[in-house]
Design an enzyme around this catalytic site. Structure first.
Site, short mmCIF file in Angstrom:
data_model
loop_
_atom_site.label_atom_id
_atom_site.label_comp_id
_atom_site.label_asym_id
_atom_site.label_seq_id
_atom_site.Cartn_x
_atom_site.Cartn_y
_atom_site.Cartn_z
N GLU A 192 -0.78 -9.27 -0.46
CA GLU A 192 -2.22 -9.43 -0.22
C GLU A 192 -2.98 -9.50 -1.54
OE1 GLU A 192 -2.10 -6.09 2.50
OE2 GLU A 192 -2.96 -7.34 4.08
N GLY A 199 0.61 -4.94 0.82
CA GLY A 199 -0.57 -5.00 -0.05
C GLY A 199 -0.30 -5.74 -1.36
N GLU A 237 4.60 -4.97 7.30
CA GLU A 237 3.87 -3.87 7.98
C GLU A 237 4.36 -3.63 9.41
OE1 GLU A 237 2.49 -6.18 6.08
OE2 GLU A 237 0.97 -5.29 4.78
N ALA A 289 0.87 -1.17 0.00
CA ALA A 289 0.00 0.00 0.00
C ALA A 289 0.91 1.23 0.00
CB ALA A 289 -0.88 -0.02 1.23
N1 COA Z 1 4.56 3.12 -0.81
C1 COA Z 1 4.93 4.27 -1.38
N2 COA Z 1 6.06 4.39 -2.08
C2 COA Z 1 6.85 3.33 -2.19
C3 COA Z 1 6.54 2.10 -1.61
C4 COA Z 1 5.32 2.01 -0.89
N3 COA Z 1 4.90 0.87 -0.32
N4 COA Z 1 7.53 1.21 -1.87
C5 COA Z 1 8.44 1.88 -2.61
N5 COA Z 1 8.03 3.16 -2.80
C6 COA Z 1 8.71 4.22 -3.56
C7 COA Z 1 9.91 4.77 -2.81
O1 COA Z 1 9.48 5.76 -1.88
C8 COA Z 1 10.72 5.33 -3.94
O2 COA Z 1 10.13 6.56 -4.34
P1 COA Z 1 11.11 7.87 -4.64
O3 COA Z 1 12.03 7.39 -5.74
O4 COA Z 1 10.14 8.91 -5.08
O5 COA Z 1 11.82 8.14 -3.37
C9 COA Z 1 10.48 4.35 -5.05
O6 COA Z 1 9.27 3.68 -4.74
C10 COA Z 1 11.57 3.31 -5.18
O7 COA Z 1 11.72 2.68 -3.93
P2 COA Z 1 13.13 2.56 -3.16
O8 COA Z 1 12.84 2.37 -1.71
O9 COA Z 1 14.01 3.70 -3.53
O10 COA Z 1 13.71 1.22 -3.81
P3 COA Z 1 14.75 0.21 -3.16
O11 COA Z 1 15.18 -0.72 -4.25
O12 COA Z 1 15.83 0.93 -2.42
O13 COA Z 1 13.91 -0.62 -2.06
C11 COA Z 1 12.00 -1.83 -1.23
C12 COA Z 1 12.86 -1.45 -2.45
C13 COA Z 1 10.78 -2.61 -1.73
C14 COA Z 1 12.81 -2.72 -0.28
C15 COA Z 1 11.56 -0.56 -0.48
O14 COA Z 1 11.00 0.35 -1.42
C16 COA Z 1 10.53 -0.80 0.58
O15 COA Z 1 10.86 -1.28 1.67
N6 COA Z 1 9.26 -0.42 0.31
C17 COA Z 1 8.17 -0.51 1.27
C18 COA Z 1 7.74 -1.93 1.48
C19 COA Z 1 6.65 -1.97 2.54
O16 COA Z 1 6.86 -1.72 3.70
N7 COA Z 1 5.43 -2.35 2.09
C20 COA Z 1 4.31 -2.48 2.96
C21 COA Z 1 3.53 -1.22 2.96
S1 COA Z 1 2.12 -1.34 4.06
#
Ligand code: COA
Length: 260
Positions: A114, A111, A134, A66
């Site tokens: 999910e 999400g 989460e 999400a």
């Molecule tokens: N919601 C909003 N934006 C998200 C996102 C999310 N769940 N997951 C990634 N993004 C965005 C990042 O903010 C970034 O945006 P920006 O370039 O404008 O800063 C872009 O997507 C790329 O992500 P980034 O974190 O730079 O990539 P990465 O390769 O370093 O890491 C992940 C990848 C998946 C490990 C990391 O993005 C992450 O942990 N995301 C969240 C996962 C999460 O907690 N999901 C559950 C949400 S309830």
């Protein structure tokens, strides 16, 4: 209908919906949830759609969860409304009455996992990482993760993934029964297409009854669920496709199913 966050493509009875926010790893914001709900509803009522494939744009992620930026400032009432919207979408996918395949590459987190679990089959690249992170945000999965993970993989795996928040790799996910099939990244599209085409040629009425028997039956007491299966079995005998399928077997030819 035109979408701003989705790409919809039709090919030989298969509709592929691609979430198109690669710059945000296809994170599910309200706009994506709304557009997906509308696209799923359209697919439900379009008889030319026999199978739905859900995908995420780009190489890095199916869906990374999400949208955290959109969630960060919600108050509890808004958060409940957001969870309700997400859960309703997942349930609409699960109860579509047509097979839905998740095409998973890269991250399927929160999400994203999910969404994949609401689909009926999950075909993934071997470089996929799946999880419910989460807890690392001080949160609980809100789009059905605690429930579908328990039902698909058992309580032990659900507690492990949700409590520890660490992603697992494709091999572990397949061993848990979370992934239907795992392939090399360059084979992902071909494998999804192969399975989708097989389903598109299958008898739609029987497919619908199998989905209902397994999904709805799985929530009932055994006697009730068996009755559901019995009724589904009987209803297939009202279909031309069942007559065609059995006749084709006897005549040693390939059946052609028309969805009637
Ligand atoms: N919601 C909003 N934006 C998200 C996102 C999310 N769940 N997951 C990634 N993004 C965005 C990042 O903010 C970034 O945006 P920006 O370039 O404008 O800063 C872009 O997507 C790329 O992500 P980034 O974190 O730079 O990539 P990465 O390769 O370093 O890491 C992940 C990848 C998946 C490990 C990391 O993005 C992450 O942990 N995301 C969240 C996962 C999460 O907690 N999901 C559950 C949400 S309830």
């Amino acid at each position: 209908m035109s979408y701003t966050t989705l790409i919809s493509q039709d090919h030989a009875g298969v509709r592929r919906l691609t979430i198109d926010r690669a710059d945000k790893l296809n994170a599910l914001n309200r706009q994506v949830l709304t557009e997906l709900a509308s696209a799923v509803q359209q697919a439900r009522h379009d008889d030319s759609v026999r199978v739905l494939v859900l995908a995420g744009a780009g190489e890095k992620a199916f869906v990374a969860g999400a949208d955290i930026a959109e969630m960060a400032d919600l108050d509890p009432a808004q958060a409940q409304d957001f969870a309700r919207q997400g859960q309703a979408l997942m349930r609409a996918i699960e109860t579509l009455g047509k097979p839905v395949i998740a095409r998973i590459q890269g991250y399927a987190l929160g999400g994203g996992l999910e969404l994949a679990m609401a689909c009926h089959l999950r075909i993934a690249s071997m470089h996929t990482r799946l999880g419910q992170p989460e807890i690392n945000l001080g949160l609980v999965p809100g789009f059905g993760g605690t429930q579908r993970l328990s039902r698909l993989c058992g309580r032990g795996a659900a507690l492990e993934l949700c409590l520890l928040g660490a992603p697992i790799d494709a091999a572990r996910a397949q061993a848990l029964g979370l992934l239907t099939r795992v392939v090399e990244p360059e084979q992902l599209d071909a494998e999804v297409e192969r399975v989708a085409q097989q389903l598109a040629r299958s008898a739609p009425i029987a497919l619908r009854h199998i989905l209902a028997s397994v999904i709805e039956g799985g929530e009932c007491a055994l006697d009730q669920a068996l009755l559901l299966e019995q009724q589904a079995f009987a209803l297939c005998f009202a279909s031309a496709d069942m007559r065609e399928g059995t006749r084709a077997f006897i005549e040693r030819r390939k059946a052609v199913f028309r969805g009637a």
